[in-house]
Design a protein around this motif. Sequence first.
Motif, PDB file in Angstrom:
ATOM      1  N   GLU A  62       0.298  -4.365   0.718  1.00 49.59           N
ATOM      2  CA  GLU A  62       1.389  -3.547   0.168  1.00 49.59           C
ATOM      3  C   GLU A  62       2.140  -4.315  -0.916  1.00 49.59           C
ATOM      4  O   GLU A  62       2.459  -3.766  -1.976  1.00 49.59           O
ATOM      5  CB  GLU A  62       2.345  -3.130   1.290  1.00 49.59           C
ATOM      6  CG  GLU A  62       3.064  -1.846   1.007  1.00 49.59           C
ATOM      7  CD  GLU A  62       2.124  -0.651   0.993  1.00 49.59           C
ATOM      8  OE1 GLU A  62       2.042   0.007  -0.071  1.00 49.59           O
ATOM      9  OE2 GLU A  62       1.482  -0.365   2.013  1.00 49.59           O
ATOM     10  N   LEU A  67       0.131  -4.222  -4.084  1.00 48.97           N
ATOM     11  CA  LEU A  67       0.182  -2.915  -4.739  1.00 48.97           C
ATOM     12  C   LEU A  67       1.502  -2.722  -5.487  1.00 48.97           C
ATOM     13  O   LEU A  67       1.517  -2.202  -6.612  1.00 48.97           O
ATOM     14  CB  LEU A  67      -0.017  -1.793  -3.720  1.00 48.97           C
ATOM     15  CG  LEU A  67      -1.416  -1.669  -3.127  1.00 48.97           C
ATOM     16  CD1 LEU A  67      -1.428  -0.651  -1.995  1.00 48.97           C
ATOM     17  CD2 LEU A  67      -2.420  -1.300  -4.208  1.00 48.97           C
ATOM     18  N   THR A 101       2.258  -2.541  -9.917  1.00 48.72           N
ATOM     19  CA  THR A 101       3.119  -1.621 -10.657  1.00 48.72           C
ATOM     20  C   THR A 101       4.182  -2.372 -11.444  1.00 48.72           C
ATOM     21  O   THR A 101       4.390  -2.115 -12.631  1.00 48.72           O
ATOM     22  CB  THR A 101       3.789  -0.626  -9.688  1.00 48.72           C
ATOM     23  OG1 THR A 101       2.764   0.170  -9.090  1.00 48.72           O
ATOM     24  CG2 THR A 101       4.801   0.256 -10.394  1.00 48.72           C
ATOM     25  N   ASP A 127       2.704  -4.100 -14.398  1.00 46.70           N
ATOM     26  CA  ASP A 127       2.414  -3.189 -15.505  1.00 46.70           C
ATOM     27  C   ASP A 127       3.646  -3.033 -16.390  1.00 46.70           C
ATOM     28  O   ASP A 127       3.546  -3.015 -17.616  1.00 46.70           O
ATOM     29  CB  ASP A 127       1.955  -1.811 -14.995  1.00 46.70           C
ATOM     30  CG  ASP A 127       0.472  -1.768 -14.696  1.00 46.70           C
ATOM     31  OD1 ASP A 127      -0.278  -2.620 -15.221  1.00 46.70           O
ATOM     32  OD2 ASP A 127       0.061  -0.871 -13.940  1.00 46.70           O
ATOM     33  N   HIS A 148       6.019   7.128 -12.562  1.00 47.24           N
ATOM     34  CA  HIS A 148       5.635   8.478 -12.171  1.00 47.24           C
ATOM     35  C   HIS A 148       5.865   9.372 -13.391  1.00 47.24           C
ATOM     36  O   HIS A 148       6.834   9.176 -14.129  1.00 47.24           O
ATOM     37  CB  HIS A 148       6.485   8.943 -10.983  1.00 47.24           C
ATOM     38  CG  HIS A 148       6.057  10.257 -10.451  1.00 47.24           C
ATOM     39  ND1 HIS A 148       6.484  11.444 -11.000  1.00 47.24           N
ATOM     40  CD2 HIS A 148       5.237  10.578  -9.425  1.00 47.24           C
ATOM     41  CE1 HIS A 148       5.948  12.450 -10.337  1.00 47.24           C
ATOM     42  NE2 HIS A 148       5.181  11.957  -9.374  1.00 47.24           N
ATOM     43  N   ARG A 207       5.636   5.493  -3.099  1.00 51.03           N
ATOM     44  CA  ARG A 207       4.182   5.355  -2.941  1.00 51.03           C
ATOM     45  C   ARG A 207       3.607   6.746  -2.721  1.00 51.03           C
ATOM     46  O   ARG A 207       3.950   7.425  -1.754  1.00 51.03           O
ATOM     47  CB  ARG A 207       3.845   4.458  -1.757  1.00 51.03           C
ATOM     48  CG  ARG A 207       2.345   4.294  -1.562  1.00 51.03           C
ATOM     49  CD  ARG A 207       2.010   3.416  -0.399  1.00 51.03           C
ATOM     50  NE  ARG A 207       2.685   3.920   0.798  1.00 51.03           N
ATOM     51  CZ  ARG A 207       2.824   3.239   1.914  1.00 51.03           C
ATOM     52  NH1 ARG A 207       2.350   2.029   2.020  1.00 51.03           N
ATOM     53  NH2 ARG A 207       3.446   3.766   2.946  1.00 51.03           N
ATOM     54  N   GLU A 223      -0.181   8.711  -2.719  1.00 51.43           N
ATOM     55  CA  GLU A 223      -1.639   8.579  -2.727  1.00 51.43           C
ATOM     56  C   GLU A 223      -2.074   7.125  -2.873  1.00 51.43           C
ATOM     57  O   GLU A 223      -2.983   6.806  -3.637  1.00 51.43           O
ATOM     58  CB  GLU A 223      -2.235   9.461  -3.825  1.00 51.43           C
ATOM     59  CG  GLU A 223      -1.937  10.930  -3.617  1.00 51.43           C
ATOM     60  CD  GLU A 223      -2.402  11.807  -4.765  1.00 51.43           C
ATOM     61  OE1 GLU A 223      -3.011  11.277  -5.726  1.00 51.43           O
ATOM     62  OE2 GLU A 223      -2.167  13.009  -4.694  1.00 51.43           O
ATOM     63  N   LYS A 241      -0.551   4.621  -4.306  1.00 48.68           N
ATOM     64  CA  LYS A 241      -0.126   3.915  -5.518  1.00 48.68           C
ATOM     65  C   LYS A 241       1.399   3.923  -5.605  1.00 48.68           C
ATOM     66  O   LYS A 241       2.040   4.949  -5.400  1.00 48.68           O
ATOM     67  CB  LYS A 241      -0.714   4.592  -6.756  1.00 48.68           C
ATOM     68  CG  LYS A 241      -0.319   3.889  -8.033  1.00 48.68           C
ATOM     69  CD  LYS A 241      -0.920   4.556  -9.240  1.00 48.68           C
ATOM     70  CE  LYS A 241      -0.444   3.761 -10.465  1.00 48.68           C
ATOM     71  NZ  LYS A 241      -0.616   4.448 -11.683  1.00 48.68           N
ATOM     72  N   TRP A 242       1.973   2.759  -5.946  1.00 50.41           N
ATOM     73  CA  TRP A 242       3.414   2.650  -6.145  1.00 50.41           C
ATOM     74  C   TRP A 242       3.738   2.995  -7.594  1.00 50.41           C
ATOM     75  O   TRP A 242       3.017   2.587  -8.509  1.00 50.41           O
ATOM     76  CB  TRP A 242       3.885   1.234  -5.817  1.00 50.41           C
ATOM     77  CG  TRP A 242       3.927   1.006  -4.355  1.00 50.41           C
ATOM     78  CD1 TRP A 242       2.926   0.482  -3.589  1.00 50.41           C
ATOM     79  CD2 TRP A 242       4.998   1.308  -3.473  1.00 50.41           C
ATOM     80  NE1 TRP A 242       3.321   0.436  -2.274  1.00 50.41           N
ATOM     81  CE2 TRP A 242       4.594   0.937  -2.177  1.00 50.41           C
ATOM     82  CE3 TRP A 242       6.272   1.852  -3.649  1.00 50.41           C
ATOM     83  CZ2 TRP A 242       5.418   1.098  -1.057  1.00 50.41           C
ATOM     84  CZ3 TRP A 242       7.095   2.017  -2.538  1.00 50.41           C
ATOM     85  CH2 TRP A 242       6.654   1.641  -1.267  1.00 50.41           C
ATOM     86  N   GLN A 243       4.820   3.759  -7.772  1.00 47.97           N
ATOM     87  CA  GLN A 243       5.256   4.162  -9.103  1.00 47.97           C
ATOM     88  C   GLN A 243       6.776   4.109  -9.195  1.00 47.97           C
ATOM     89  O   GLN A 243       7.476   4.362  -8.210  1.00 47.97           O
ATOM     90  CB  GLN A 243       4.795   5.589  -9.415  1.00 47.97           C
ATOM     91  CG  GLN A 243       3.293   5.733  -9.465  1.00 47.97           C
ATOM     92  CD  GLN A 243       2.898   7.163  -9.672  1.00 47.97           C
ATOM     93  OE1 GLN A 243       3.317   8.050  -8.937  1.00 47.97           O
ATOM     94  NE2 GLN A 243       2.074   7.409 -10.685  1.00 47.97           N
TER      95      GLN A 243
END
Length: 127
Positions: free
Chosen positions: A13, A16, A20, A23, A41, A109, A111, A113-115
């Motif tokens: 976790e 993940l 993000t 990025d 998102h 989170r 699906e 993926k963290w956004q």
Amino acid sequence: MQTPAIKVGVEDEKQLILLTLNDYLEGRPVKNMERLRAAFHPDAHIRTIMEGKLMQWTLPQYLDLVAQATLQKCQPQLLSYNWDGDTGAAQVQLTFDTFRFIDRFNLIRLEGKWQIVDKVSYREELK
């Protein structure tokens, strides 16, 4: 007492979430729009105070502003992050030559993926 399986889940976790945040931290300073877009998102909102007024942008508006900004040397830094279940928060800092942004993110989170769904930012002038 945590079992090894639980520890692996926590570490996964963390990784993940860091994907993000990285990025954003690695994409924003060099205006890598694909990495920057990947951190958010699609329905995210960005907010800051300018001249005593609340300014708000949708993600497409914010990305347009970043794309038009002058490319400057920047030192990105992750200050903190945490999460519970499917929600989290993070604080980062982008330091430029004459100012710094301190950004606070709300994360979700979806699906797997963290956004970033919400960003509030403070600009501090450096002397």
